[in-house]
Motif scaffolding. Structure first.
Motif, short mmCIF file in Angstrom:
data_model
loop_
_atom_site.label_atom_id
_atom_site.label_comp_id
_atom_site.label_asym_id
_atom_site.label_seq_id
_atom_site.Cartn_x
_atom_site.Cartn_y
_atom_site.Cartn_z
N CYS A 149 2.71 54.88 54.49
CA CYS A 149 3.00 55.33 55.92
C CYS A 149 2.76 57.01 56.03
CB CYS A 149 4.70 55.17 56.03
SG CYS A 149 5.03 55.82 57.78
N HIS A 179 3.84 48.36 57.93
CA HIS A 179 3.09 48.36 58.95
C HIS A 179 1.99 47.40 58.92
CE1 HIS A 179 4.92 52.13 60.38
NE2 HIS A 179 4.65 52.52 59.37
N HIS A 183 9.83 49.14 54.46
CA HIS A 183 8.88 49.67 55.49
C HIS A 183 7.40 49.32 55.39
CE1 HIS A 183 8.65 52.92 58.38
NE2 HIS A 183 7.36 52.91 57.99
N HIS A 215 9.59 54.79 64.32
CA HIS A 215 8.27 55.04 65.01
C HIS A 215 7.64 53.32 64.83
CE1 HIS A 215 7.97 55.40 60.55
NE2 HIS A 215 6.80 54.69 60.51
N ILE A 233 3.18 58.90 58.41
CA ILE A 233 4.09 59.43 59.29
C ILE A 233 4.79 60.70 58.83
CG2 ILE A 233 5.97 59.03 61.05
CD1 ILE A 233 3.04 57.86 61.58
MN LIG Z 1 5.98 53.96 58.88
#
Ligand SMILES: [Mn+2]
Ligand SMILES: [Mn+2]
Ligand SMILES: [Zn+2]
Ligand SMILES: [Zn+2]
Lengths: 158, 158
Positions: free
Chosen positions: A120, A104, A102, A140, A122
């Motif tokens: 993250c 970003h 994962h 997301h 989130i």
């Molecule tokens: Mn994330």
DNA sequence: ACCAATAGTGAGACATTGTGTCAATACTGA
DNA sequence: TCAGTATTGACACAATGTCTCACTATTGGT
């Protein structure tokens, strides 16, 4: 230094071949050329960019790869987390090579320099959202934009 | 209930006219029609969708609005935070009507039902990123995708 | 090594989305 | 009312993405 920044481990073409196989995809010559071309980039690149780059170079021996094949392959690679789909500041879609997992991205609006990060923020938010909305949450997208050190205007140090 | 979910205050066409003026934009007839059409949507809509909707209906009296005008106007509205640019699950760009201010969206992958929320978990992350990367950070994009209650498959309660 | 089954390819037509131009028009403030 | 100019819209065009379908190449089994 906080945990935000990822030093990306290298990913190799042969590793990607393995992943393709494991997912039931065939190892074809176009896919290999696409993978190799993608691996040359350390910044976001668009599908059309690859289309152009793979259009037979001076070397007339290489056969063309169809546009559709490139789009299809990039989608496959993204679905296997070999690439990430990112959104560029202007709003256009691009891909970046990534170590699996994962991620970003922090992207420079000027030169597209990219820094991947793994933290993250989130997760807690998602819990609240589920409680409030009863949505099932599946995915997301988070992208952060700014200016890398190189692209920042010089501070006027009088 | 946590603070995540925003009950959007209604925004009116006349309010938007005011905002346009305040930003130095003229109040033109095409802009008013575009605004009114946009306000009819409570879900994300694409620029092309508006182009189609504003193409003279049965009523032959209305004149056409050029595609360029619609794209331009949507960008203006987004720059004034009357609309938000969002990315749909498939990766395509769309707009949603919004109360002004910093918003993110939770969007149903199936029916595009949209819930705006104001809590933004980015702020602390941004501090870490700045410290680690020396980027100047100007903006970010966060979208959350899932299934709204209506679109969730029924649980097989045997 | 060979073969049958079938995943994958590529050419190109096509659809969609977005941008640039420029003469004509319509706001707006004075 | 009027001059100045922001805005429009038609249209050509560029860019991006999708679809089809006959053909080809890969793969697993023999
Ligand atoms: Mn994330
Ligand atoms: Mn935010
Ligand atoms: Zn930069
Ligand atoms: Zn739904």
């Amino acid at each position: 230094m906080s945990q935000s920044v990822t030093t990306p481990e290298p990913i190799t073409a042969s590793h990607i071949r393995t992943i393709l196989s494991q997912h039931g995809y065939r190892i074809t010559s176009p896919r290999q050329r696409i993978v190799e071309q993608a691996l040359l980039h350390d910044r976001p690149f668009t599908a059309e960019q690859l289309v152009a780059e793979l259009r037979n170079h001076e070397d007339g021996s290489e056969s063309n790869i169809g546009r559709a094949t490139i789009y299809r392959t990039l989608e496959i690679l993204a679905s296997m987390d070999v690439l990430s789909r990112v959104i560029q500041p202007g709003g256009h879609a691009a891909y970046v090579v990534d170590a699996p997992g994962h991620r970003h991205h922090l992207v420079c609006s000027q030169c597209s320099a990219t820094v991947a990060f793994t933290s993250c923020p989130i997760d807690e938010l998602v819990q609240d959202l589920i409680a409030d909305t009863q949505f099932q949450i599946h995915d997301h997208m988070l992208e952060v934009f700014g200016l890398c050190p190189e692209c920042q205007p010089p501070t006027n140090g009088t």
